[in-house]
Design a protein around this motif. Structure first.
Motif, PDB file in Angstrom:
ATOM      1  N   GLN B 113      37.143  54.769 -62.052  1.00 39.36           N
ATOM      2  CA  GLN B 113      36.518  54.720 -63.383  1.00 39.36           C
ATOM      3  C   GLN B 113      35.058  54.268 -63.287  1.00 39.36           C
ATOM      4  N   HIS B 116      31.246  58.421 -63.126  1.00 39.70           N
ATOM      5  CA  HIS B 116      31.356  59.316 -64.279  1.00 39.70           C
ATOM      6  C   HIS B 116      31.632  60.744 -63.817  1.00 39.70           C
ATOM      7  N   ALA B 117      32.365  61.474 -64.638  1.00 38.51           N
ATOM      8  CA  ALA B 117      32.699  62.870 -64.308  1.00 38.51           C
ATOM      9  C   ALA B 117      31.437  63.709 -64.086  1.00 38.51           C
ATOM     10  N   GLU B 121      30.190  66.032 -60.949  1.00 38.91           N
ATOM     11  CA  GLU B 121      29.713  67.404 -61.171  1.00 38.91           C
ATOM     12  C   GLU B 121      28.326  67.587 -60.535  1.00 38.91           C
ATOM     13  N   LYS B 154      35.687  64.004 -53.040  1.00 42.61           N
ATOM     14  CA  LYS B 154      36.198  64.873 -54.100  1.00 42.61           C
ATOM     15  C   LYS B 154      37.721  65.042 -54.018  1.00 42.61           C
ATOM     16  N   TRP B 157      39.007  62.257 -55.993  1.00 41.87           N
ATOM     17  CA  TRP B 157      38.705  62.514 -57.408  1.00 41.87           C
ATOM     18  C   TRP B 157      39.685  63.554 -57.967  1.00 41.87           C
ATOM     19  N   ASP B 158      39.907  64.624 -57.206  1.00 43.94           N
ATOM     20  CA  ASP B 158      40.833  65.672 -57.639  1.00 43.94           C
ATOM     21  C   ASP B 158      42.257  65.118 -57.773  1.00 43.94           C
ATOM     22  N   ARG B 159      42.633  64.242 -56.848  1.00 43.23           N
ATOM     23  CA  ARG B 159      43.965  63.622 -56.923  1.00 43.23           C
ATOM     24  C   ARG B 159      44.134  62.911 -58.275  1.00 43.23           C
ATOM     25  N   MET B 160      43.071  62.197 -58.688  1.00 45.15           N
ATOM     26  CA  MET B 160      43.128  61.482 -59.966  1.00 45.15           C
ATOM     27  C   MET B 160      43.213  62.461 -61.144  1.00 45.15           C
ATOM     28  N   THR B 161      42.358  63.480 -61.110  1.00 40.31           N
ATOM     29  CA  THR B 161      42.339  64.411 -62.255  1.00 40.31           C
ATOM     30  C   THR B 161      43.670  65.183 -62.348  1.00 40.31           C
ATOM     31  N   LYS B 162      44.411  65.243 -61.235  1.00 41.00           N
ATOM     32  CA  LYS B 162      45.732  65.885 -61.264  1.00 41.00           C
ATOM     33  C   LYS B 162      46.832  64.896 -61.609  1.00 41.00           C
ATOM     34  N   LYS B 166      44.326  56.236 -59.639  1.00 37.82           N
ATOM     35  CA  LYS B 166      42.967  56.167 -60.209  1.00 37.82           C
ATOM     36  C   LYS B 166      42.018  55.373 -59.328  1.00 37.82           C
TER      37      LYS B 166
END
Lengths: 209, 209
Positions: B113, B116-117, B121, B154, B157-162, B166
């Protein structure tokens, strides 16, 4: 309301607002600041995956902040600082891009007092590291834009520091810099100029080697 | 006085003061912020012509400014904005360098957290343009530093977004990132790590080609 730096440069708070309104898609760009035009061009480059170039935030020295309950921290005392680097930087095709953008109301020359000595020093360091450093100058009244690579600009800077004239004339820009013809998308396709210029420079370097 | 962002991040106004006092040349760096350590390292790189890397100014939205006579313009109302890019960028050996630096008080993991997203990006766009993007994470209590290249970061990060965890655990840093062992000059020789890592990556890429 217009905010001004101590040096008299206009400061446009609208550009700093996070959730600002969408840019008016008018075809006329007359009256837009060079910074706006470059930000739009950079947004275009980013959206097309051509380059990742951003304007750096204005450096501000924060002295005092209030923390009202249930709302955002409010800065109540702060001062503008002199930037120690250039305005814009980023990456394009693996190359580091770094430039300063300045406007002038003059119709005959660009006063070098608009550039700080440490910014020139910064561009020199960037060039030495293999980065691409340049200036973009806008003659507001003429609606003309010039890109001056650091290697060319520094000759005029050196001329001044040796006691010569304190500006670069329009005709000097016309003969030694590259004019950027404004378009629509992007407004200022300065990377096209950089591409042409540095390809030629690369070829010349290879010939010399 | 400590200034805090709306997100609770500490803000150190001393670093923003233009004519700040010279850094205390004490050998002990305990208690120094990661930002200070990186600024010092970057000053070292710049002074030795190794690289030109700077921290970007904190983005601030200026709302109101006073112009007292005979003194500098005083900002009387302004707000912190969320950064849209990373903290540090610059050029090293012709390569574009771009990174975010974060501290954590945790001794076991780094909470995602803190990033930032849109920063992720941004790092993705930088990598796509051939720039070198990474994170530097400091575990304050452990006095340990890790450099996590974007390509590795990444995945977490991808693990979290899936819907996964966190945070990145310390042992994950130990196995997939590169530890920066703090020294004296420079304090954090992160470019040495970048150099080793990306040379290996280049060799692997060439093998694949």
């Amino acid at each position: 309301m217009k905010i001004r730096y101590p040096n008299g440069k206009k400061y446009e708070p609208v550009q700093e607002v996070k959730h600002s309104k969408k840019i008016n898609p008018s075809f006329s760009n007359r009256g837009k600041s060079l910074e706006d035009e470059l930000n739009e061009s950079n947004e275009f480059y980013l959206s097309r995956s051509i380059a990742v170039i951003h304007k750096k935030p204005v450096p501000i020295q924060v002295v005092n902040v209030n923390y009202p309950s249930r709302s955002a921290a409010k800065i109540t005392e702060a001062y503008f600082r002199t930037p120690s680097t250039t305005d814009f930087n980023g990456v394009w095709n693996g190359k580091y891009i770094d430039f300063e953008a300045k406007e002038t109301k003059s119709t005959t020359s660009f006063p070098l007092q608009n550039i700080h000595a440490h910014q020139v020093e910064h561009m020199k360091s960037v060039s030495a590291q293999g980065g691409i450093a340049f200036l973009i100058i806008k003659f507001i009244s003429l609606d003309r834009y010039f890109l001056s690579p650091y290697d060319i600009f520094k000759d005029y800077w050196d001329r001044m520091t040796k006691g010569g004239r304190k500006s670069i004339t329009l005709s000097e820009f016309e003969t030694t810099s590259i004019e950027i013809k404004p378009g629509f998308m992007p407004r200022l396709d300065y990377l096209k100029i950089v591409s042409n210029f540095y390809e030629i420079a690369d070829v010349n370097n290879e010939r010399q080697e």
